[in-house]
Motif scaffolding. Structure first.
Motif, PDB file in Angstrom:
ATOM      1  N   LEU A 193       0.845  -1.186   0.000  1.00  0.00           N
ATOM      2  CA  LEU A 193       0.000   0.000   0.000  1.00  0.00           C
ATOM      3  C   LEU A 193       0.882   1.239   0.000  1.00  0.00           C
ATOM      4  CD1 LEU A 193      -2.833   1.234   0.209  1.00  0.00           C
ATOM      5  CD2 LEU A 193      -2.612   1.105   2.700  1.00  0.00           C
ATOM      6  N   TRP A 194       0.698   2.073  -1.026  1.00  0.00           N
ATOM      7  CA  TRP A 194       1.507   3.289  -1.161  1.00  0.00           C
ATOM      8  C   TRP A 194       0.684   4.508  -0.773  1.00  0.00           C
ATOM      9  CZ3 TRP A 194       6.642   3.589  -2.507  1.00  0.00           C
ATOM     10  CH2 TRP A 194       7.230   2.402  -2.962  1.00  0.00           C
ATOM     11  N   HIS A 195       1.323   5.448  -0.112  1.00  0.00           N
ATOM     12  CA  HIS A 195       0.714   6.730   0.220  1.00  0.00           C
ATOM     13  C   HIS A 195       1.558   7.820  -0.425  1.00  0.00           C
ATOM     14  CE1 HIS A 195      -1.891   4.841   3.227  1.00  0.00           C
ATOM     15  NE2 HIS A 195      -0.836   4.102   3.525  1.00  0.00           N
ATOM     16  N   SER A 196       0.909   8.729  -1.129  1.00  0.00           N
ATOM     17  CA  SER A 196       1.632   9.738  -1.901  1.00  0.00           C
ATOM     18  C   SER A 196       1.212  11.141  -1.496  1.00  0.00           C
ATOM     19  CB  SER A 196       1.381   9.547  -3.404  1.00  0.00           C
ATOM     20  OG  SER A 196       1.874   8.309  -3.846  1.00  0.00           O
ATOM     21  N   ALA A 197       2.113  12.085  -1.730  1.00  0.00           N
ATOM     22  CA  ALA A 197       1.840  13.499  -1.487  1.00  0.00           C
ATOM     23  C   ALA A 197       2.609  14.323  -2.496  1.00  0.00           C
ATOM     24  CB  ALA A 197       2.239  13.897  -0.065  1.00  0.00           C
ATOM     25  N   ARG A 198       2.002  15.399  -2.917  1.00  0.00           N
ATOM     26  CA  ARG A 198       2.632  16.320  -3.868  1.00  0.00           C
ATOM     27  C   ARG A 198       2.612  17.721  -3.268  1.00  0.00           C
ATOM     28  NH1 ARG A 198       1.349  20.057  -7.818  1.00  0.00           N
ATOM     29  NH2 ARG A 198       2.585  20.000  -9.734  1.00  0.00           N
ATOM     30  N   VAL A 199       3.773  18.384  -3.250  1.00  0.00           N
ATOM     31  CA  VAL A 199       3.869  19.740  -2.719  1.00  0.00           C
ATOM     32  C   VAL A 199       4.520  20.631  -3.768  1.00  0.00           C
ATOM     33  CG1 VAL A 199       4.852  21.214  -0.921  1.00  0.00           C
ATOM     34  CG2 VAL A 199       4.003  18.941  -0.330  1.00  0.00           C
ATOM     35  N   ALA A 200       3.820  21.693  -4.142  1.00  0.00           N
ATOM     36  CA  ALA A 200       4.338  22.622  -5.142  1.00  0.00           C
ATOM     37  C   ALA A 200       5.412  23.515  -4.545  1.00  0.00           C
ATOM     38  CB  ALA A 200       3.204  23.476  -5.701  1.00  0.00           C
ATOM     39  N   GLY A 201       6.375  23.876  -5.366  1.00  0.00           N
ATOM     40  CA  GLY A 201       7.443  24.764  -4.942  1.00  0.00           C
ATOM     41  C   GLY A 201       7.177  26.208  -5.337  1.00  0.00           C
ATOM     42  N   HIS A 202       8.233  26.920  -5.616  1.00  0.00           N
ATOM     43  CA  HIS A 202       8.120  28.317  -6.021  1.00  0.00           C
ATOM     44  C   HIS A 202       9.230  28.606  -7.017  1.00  0.00           C
ATOM     45  CE1 HIS A 202      11.554  29.842  -3.501  1.00  0.00           C
ATOM     46  NE2 HIS A 202      11.291  28.712  -2.860  1.00  0.00           N
ATOM     47  N   PHE A 203       9.263  29.816  -7.555  1.00  0.00           N
ATOM     48  CA  PHE A 203      10.308  30.187  -8.506  1.00  0.00           C
ATOM     49  C   PHE A 203      10.940  31.484  -8.023  1.00  0.00           C
ATOM     50  CE2 PHE A 203      12.078  31.911 -12.448  1.00  0.00           C
ATOM     51  CZ  PHE A 203      12.744  30.798 -12.934  1.00  0.00           C
ATOM     52  N   VAL A 234       7.432  18.608  -5.760  1.00  0.00           N
ATOM     53  CA  VAL A 234       8.037  17.366  -5.286  1.00  0.00           C
ATOM     54  C   VAL A 234       6.911  16.385  -4.980  1.00  0.00           C
ATOM     55  CG1 VAL A 234       9.386  16.248  -3.466  1.00  0.00           C
ATOM     56  CG2 VAL A 234      10.067  18.500  -4.318  1.00  0.00           C
ATOM     57  N   ARG A 235       7.075  15.154  -5.460  1.00  0.00           N
ATOM     58  CA  ARG A 235       6.117  14.088  -5.131  1.00  0.00           C
ATOM     59  C   ARG A 235       6.843  13.014  -4.333  1.00  0.00           C
ATOM     60  NH1 ARG A 235       1.191  12.305  -6.409  1.00  0.00           N
ATOM     61  NH2 ARG A 235       0.903  13.903  -8.014  1.00  0.00           N
ATOM     62  N   ALA A 236       6.245  12.657  -3.204  1.00  0.00           N
ATOM     63  CA  ALA A 236       6.781  11.590  -2.355  1.00  0.00           C
ATOM     64  C   ALA A 236       5.777  10.445  -2.309  1.00  0.00           C
ATOM     65  CB  ALA A 236       7.046  12.099  -0.945  1.00  0.00           C
ATOM     66  N   SER A 237       6.265   9.214  -2.457  1.00  0.00           N
ATOM     67  CA  SER A 237       5.437   8.015  -2.328  1.00  0.00           C
ATOM     68  C   SER A 237       6.078   7.099  -1.301  1.00  0.00           C
ATOM     69  CB  SER A 237       5.318   7.300  -3.676  1.00  0.00           C
ATOM     70  OG  SER A 237       4.683   8.136  -4.633  1.00  0.00           O
ATOM     71  N   TRP A 238       5.264   6.618  -0.368  1.00  0.00           N
ATOM     72  CA  TRP A 238       5.786   5.868   0.774  1.00  0.00           C
ATOM     73  C   TRP A 238       5.004   4.574   0.964  1.00  0.00           C
ATOM     74  CZ3 TRP A 238       9.440   4.939   4.099  1.00  0.00           C
ATOM     75  CH2 TRP A 238       9.147   4.314   5.306  1.00  0.00           C
ATOM     76  N   SER A 239       5.744   3.492   1.208  1.00  0.00           N
ATOM     77  CA  SER A 239       5.133   2.212   1.536  1.00  0.00           C
ATOM     78  C   SER A 239       5.854   1.643   2.738  1.00  0.00           C
ATOM     79  CB  SER A 239       5.245   1.241   0.354  1.00  0.00           C
ATOM     80  OG  SER A 239       4.704  -0.025   0.703  1.00  0.00           O
ATOM     81  N   ALA A 240       5.130   1.410   3.812  1.00  0.00           N
ATOM     82  CA  ALA A 240       5.736   0.876   5.027  1.00  0.00           C
ATOM     83  C   ALA A 240       6.215  -0.552   4.803  1.00  0.00           C
ATOM     84  CB  ALA A 240       4.739   0.924   6.177  1.00  0.00           C
ATOM     85  N   GLY A 241       7.244  -0.950   5.560  1.00  0.00           N
ATOM     86  CA  GLY A 241       7.765  -2.306   5.429  1.00  0.00           C
ATOM     87  C   GLY A 241       9.018  -2.478   6.245  1.00  0.00           C
ATOM     88  N   GLU A 242       9.697  -3.592   6.018  1.00  0.00           N
ATOM     89  CA  GLU A 242      10.925  -3.894   6.733  1.00  0.00           C
ATOM     90  C   GLU A 242      12.098  -3.187   6.051  1.00  0.00           C
ATOM     91  OE1 GLU A 242      11.059  -5.542   9.557  1.00  0.00           O
ATOM     92  OE2 GLU A 242       8.879  -5.823   9.509  1.00  0.00           O
ATOM     93  N   GLY A 243      13.091  -2.806   6.841  1.00  0.00           N
ATOM     94  CA  GLY A 243      14.258  -2.148   6.266  1.00  0.00           C
ATOM     95  C   GLY A 243      13.901  -0.764   5.748  1.00  0.00           C
ATOM     96  N   PHE A 244      14.826  -0.159   5.018  1.00  0.00           N
ATOM     97  CA  PHE A 244      14.560   1.165   4.461  1.00  0.00           C
ATOM     98  C   PHE A 244      15.283   1.312   3.136  1.00  0.00           C
ATOM     99  CE2 PHE A 244      15.709   5.824   4.250  1.00  0.00           C
ATOM    100  CZ  PHE A 244      14.452   6.223   3.849  1.00  0.00           C
ATOM    101  N   THR A 245      14.527   1.616   2.082  1.00  0.00           N
ATOM    102  CA  THR A 245      15.101   1.905   0.778  1.00  0.00           C
ATOM    103  C   THR A 245      14.620   3.271   0.327  1.00  0.00           C
ATOM    104  OG1 THR A 245      13.278   0.783  -0.379  1.00  0.00           O
ATOM    105  CG2 THR A 245      15.245  -0.516   0.100  1.00  0.00           C
TER     106      THR A 245
END
Length: 282
Positions: free
Chosen positions: A4-14, A40-51
């Motif tokens: 299960l992935w959770h995503s977020a998008r945050v706009a920047g500036h110029f 910037v878009r971040a997508s996160w899926s919980a689990g073992e270890g970290f990549t």
């Protein structure tokens, strides 16, 4: 069943319409130019270890992510994180703040986004010592103390501009301890009046004066060339990252002459883009 992935998008500036000290010994403050095209878009899926996978360009360090998780959850990260940034790091387009916010929202499944903007800003300040006002709904209508993460004043949002710009020279990351900026207290007062009057010409001239003052004080390679291009193409003014490499020309919507993008590329700007100020399409 897939992860299960959770995503977020945050706009920047110029860059910033204005940035500098509010009075000779006052705080460093700015009026940002929001840009929805640089995000910037971040997508996160919980689990073992970290990549960690950062597409194209790294906008956040692994050590910073470990600290982010520690502050959010009290534990080291565990799972998979993907980050994609449309802006270059060190470009003055909000990559650092946008990445922190996007990751925080993704790993909390949206919970971080529901916190008050002041709390989100304090979180970013605690991690980096400086912050853009990207957690606010109207970042372009704020006088923002970037080293303190607080609103100094509410301003009328400026009318829409059409901006053509790109990134020139080496990336430059914000140093939170750097307060060697020009005094722009007088420009802020004039900006507030011009924004309320929706005076494109006055706002363009004020943005250029802010960039000029700081170029004289801090050194801005190629600034004179950009001023010459603004005059040649009849731009209303210049917008620039006062730290960072973003540079652009300001026009009334629908008045950009042909050939501007190519001339900026020939002049050495990279990742040339065209967008409507405060949002819109690229």
């Amino acid at each position: 069943m897939g992860a299960l992935w959770h995503s977020a998008r945050v706009a920047g500036h110029f860059g910033e319409f204005l940035q500098g000290r509010i009075g000779r010994n006052g705080p460093v403050a700015l009026v940002t130019l929001p840009c929805d095209c640089l995000a910037v878009r971040a997508s996160w899926s919980a689990g073992e270890g970290f990549t960690l996978y950062q597409h194209g360009r790294a906008v956040i360090t692994r050590a910073r992510l470990v600290e982010l998780f520690r502050r959010l959850h009290g534990t080291p990260p565990a799972g998979r994180l993907r980050l994609r940034a449309a802006m270059p790091p060190g470009g003055g387009a909000g990559a650092s703040t946008a990445s922190l916010l996007a990751v925080a929202v993704a790993v909390t499944r949206g919970g971080f986004a529901r916190l008050p903007a002041e709390v989100q800003a304090g979180f970013c300040i605690g991690l980096e010592g400086a912050s853009d006002p990207l957690m606010h709904r109207n970042p372009g209508g704020l006088l923002w103390a970037s080293r303190e993460g607080r609103v100094l004043g509410l301003l009328a949002e400026p009318p829409r501009f059409e901006i053509v710009g790109g990134f020139f020279g080496r990336p430059t990351w914000t140093d939170p301890a750097d307060e060697d900026f020009a005094d722009i207290e007088d420009l802020v007062a004039d900006w507030a009046a011009a924004a309320a009057a929706r005076d494109h010409a006055a706002l363009g001239a004020l943005a250029q004066e802010s960039a000029r003052r700081n170029a004289r004080k801090r050194g801005r390679p190629g600034f004179e060339r950009l001023e010459a291009l603004a005059a040649e193409f009849g731009a209303l003014g210049i917008v620039a990252a006062h730290t960072g490499s973003a540079r652009g020309l300001l026009f009334r919507p629908g008045t950009v002459p042909s050939g501007v993008e190519e001339r900026l590329r020939v002049s050495g700007l990279q990742q040339v883009l065209r967008f409507s100020g405060g949002g819109g399409t690229c």
